[in-house]
Write a protein that holds these residues in place. Structure first.
Motif, PDB file in Angstrom:
ATOM      1  N   HIS A  37     -11.993 -12.558 -20.736  1.00  0.00           N
ATOM      2  CA  HIS A  37     -11.268 -12.468 -21.989  1.00  0.00           C
ATOM      3  C   HIS A  37      -9.789 -12.520 -21.656  1.00  0.00           C
ATOM      4  N   GLN A  39      -5.623 -11.728 -23.312  1.00  0.00           N
ATOM      5  CA  GLN A  39      -4.790 -11.182 -24.371  1.00  0.00           C
ATOM      6  C   GLN A  39      -3.367 -11.654 -24.174  1.00  0.00           C
ATOM      7  N   LYS A  43      -0.969 -10.498 -29.529  1.00  0.00           N
ATOM      8  CA  LYS A  43      -2.219 -11.013 -30.091  1.00  0.00           C
ATOM      9  C   LYS A  43      -3.403 -10.157 -29.653  1.00  0.00           C
ATOM     10  N   GLN A  44      -4.507 -10.337 -30.359  1.00  0.00           N
ATOM     11  CA  GLN A  44      -5.711  -9.610 -29.996  1.00  0.00           C
ATOM     12  C   GLN A  44      -6.380 -10.253 -28.793  1.00  0.00           C
ATOM     13  N   ARG A  45      -7.152  -9.440 -28.095  1.00  0.00           N
ATOM     14  CA  ARG A  45      -7.913  -9.966 -26.979  1.00  0.00           C
ATOM     15  C   ARG A  45      -8.959 -10.945 -27.500  1.00  0.00           C
ATOM     16  N   GLU A  46      -9.121 -12.069 -26.797  1.00  0.00           N
ATOM     17  CA  GLU A  46     -10.103 -13.068 -27.214  1.00  0.00           C
ATOM     18  C   GLU A  46     -10.998 -13.452 -26.046  1.00  0.00           C
ATOM     19  N   TRP A 105     -14.926  -3.278 -17.943  1.00  0.00           N
ATOM     20  CA  TRP A 105     -13.729  -4.109 -17.914  1.00  0.00           C
ATOM     21  C   TRP A 105     -12.936  -3.894 -16.633  1.00  0.00           C
TER      22      TRP A 105
END
Length: 115
Positions: A37, A39, A43-46, A105
């Protein structure tokens, strides 16, 4: 418990390539899914890409054809080969491992694409 350690981030020029790695340790089961992922600032984590233990992969549309995710099950390591990098790929890349519906994570590795 599971620990994830990323490596390989850095600064690269637009159009360049970079490979990041994530080594997992601890109680890893064969049916785990691993992924990356990212980030970007503000912005949001994608989700970027995932790979199952059997090798099935999934990518976000913005990286298809440029990024390749792979894994070495014997080493419990997942890789992300990033080619044709763009400034919008800049961000902190986090390794993820999911098993038994639990997410683990890593601490993240910075990737900066800039001239």
């Amino acid at each position: 418990q599971v620990q994830l350690v990323e490596s390989g981030g850095g600064l690269v020029q637009p159009g360049g390539s970079l490979r990041i790695s994530c080594a997992a340790s601890g109680r890893i089961f064969s049916m785990s899914t691993m992924g990356w992922h990212r980030q970007a600032p503000g912005k949001q984590r994608e989700l970027v890409a995932t790979i199952t233990s059997g090798g099935s992969t999934n990518y976000v549309d913005s990286v298809k054809g440029r990024f390749t995710i792979s894994r070495d099950n014997a080493k419990n390591t997942v890789y992300l080969q990033m080619n044709s990098l763009k400034p919008e790929d800049t961000g902190v890349y986090y390794c993820n491992l999911r098993q038994f519906r639990i997410d683990y994570w890593g601490q993240g590795t910075q990737v900066t694409v800039s001239s």
